[in-house]
Design a protein around this motif. Structure first.
Motif, short mmCIF file in Angstrom:
data_model
loop_
_atom_site.label_atom_id
_atom_site.label_comp_id
_atom_site.label_asym_id
_atom_site.label_seq_id
_atom_site.Cartn_x
_atom_site.Cartn_y
_atom_site.Cartn_z
N PRO A 24 45.15 48.87 3.41
CA PRO A 24 44.85 47.75 4.30
C PRO A 24 45.71 46.54 3.97
N THR A 25 46.04 45.77 4.97
CA THR A 25 46.83 44.56 4.77
C THR A 25 46.12 43.60 3.82
N GLN A 30 43.45 52.02 -1.06
CA GLN A 30 42.07 52.44 -1.29
C GLN A 30 41.98 53.96 -1.14
N PRO A 31 41.39 54.66 -2.13
CA PRO A 31 41.36 56.11 -2.07
C PRO A 31 40.42 56.63 -0.99
N ILE A 32 40.88 57.67 -0.30
CA ILE A 32 40.03 58.36 0.68
C ILE A 32 39.85 59.84 0.32
N GLU A 33 40.58 60.29 -0.69
CA GLU A 33 40.42 61.66 -1.17
C GLU A 33 41.04 61.74 -2.56
N VAL A 34 40.44 62.56 -3.42
CA VAL A 34 40.99 62.79 -4.76
C VAL A 34 40.84 64.26 -5.10
N ALA A 35 41.84 64.78 -5.79
CA ALA A 35 41.75 66.14 -6.33
C ALA A 35 42.38 66.14 -7.71
N PHE A 61 36.78 47.13 4.71
CA PHE A 61 38.03 46.41 4.92
C PHE A 61 39.25 47.34 4.91
N ALA A 62 39.04 48.63 4.67
CA ALA A 62 40.15 49.57 4.58
C ALA A 62 39.91 50.79 5.44
#
Length: 219
Positions: A24-25, A30-35, A61-62
């Motif tokens: 985001p500006t 910002q994480p949306i997935e982790v492996a 905000f993201a």
């Protein structure tokens, strides 16, 4: 003695980690997935010791953008009920066993290191774990490639492109394959007699492990 005979190398669990993010500006990614995929070298072969993957619900905000969806295939709807960063990264952090030696591994480790640093309150053990970056290691061991992007390294090693490239689990799997090929090359290279030599070439110290410099006017 070669690299894979080094006692420190054999005592280390390597954890390949990958995040998918939205940026985001005005905010960090910002994480949306982790492996993550963990393995050790023992008895002449790599042995997987654990794997983990999770979607992560981003903060308001993201939001996931159309560009994010085009890159990863993840949609806002998929992430609405996903674990929060605290839940997802806390669960991953708890899988690191006290007293064990870990090194995180990533392609362009600065990206993953920055995400972890910004989420350190949720994953304090991860935040204090140093990285190995496959890019400088590949540059040293395979000079002359046109670039050192993951897709280029996959092509060089003849590793098939996964169908879901740019999803965290798929990227972790192929990064792990690249890393193991690089370690195989390093094992045959006289410059890499121990893990310390690999760290010197491709290590990235976790910022939480760096010494804090005193201010000029501290009293």
């Amino acid at each position: 003695m070669g690299l894979t005979q080094d006692p420190t190398f054999r005592a280390t669990t390597f954890v390949v980690i990958d995040f998918e993010t939205t940026t985001p500006t005005g905010y960090p990614a910002q994480p949306i997935e982790v492996a993550a995929l963990a393995f050790r070298y023992a008895e002449g072969a790599w042995q997987e010791t654990g794997r983990s993957e999770s979607l992560i619900r981003p903060p308001a905000f993201a939001p996931v953008t159309p560009a994010d969806t085009a890159q990863t295939g993840l949609t806002p709807e998929q992430l609405q009920q996903a674990p929060t960063p605290a839940e997802a990264l806390g669960a991953l952090d708890r899988r690191l066993t006290a007293g064990s030696t870990y090194l995180l591994v990533a392609q362009h480790a600065a990206t993953e290191a920055n995400v972890i640093r910004n989420q350190a309150e949720h994953c304090p053990k991860l935040a204090r774990t140093d990285f190995l970056d496959t890019i400088p290691l590949a540059k040293h061991l395979i000079p002359g490639l046109p670039n050192y992007k993951l897709d280029t390294l996959l092509g060089h090693f003849g590793i098939p492109q996964p169908a879901d490239r740019h999803r965290a689990a798929a990227d972790v799997d192929v990064t792990a394959q690249v890393f193991r090929r690089l370690i195989g090359a390093a094992d045959e290279n006289a410059q890499f007699r121990d893990l310390a030599a690999v760290v010197k070439t491709a290590g990235r110290t976790a910022k939480f492990n760096l010494p804090v410099q005193a201010g000029l006017f501290d009293v």
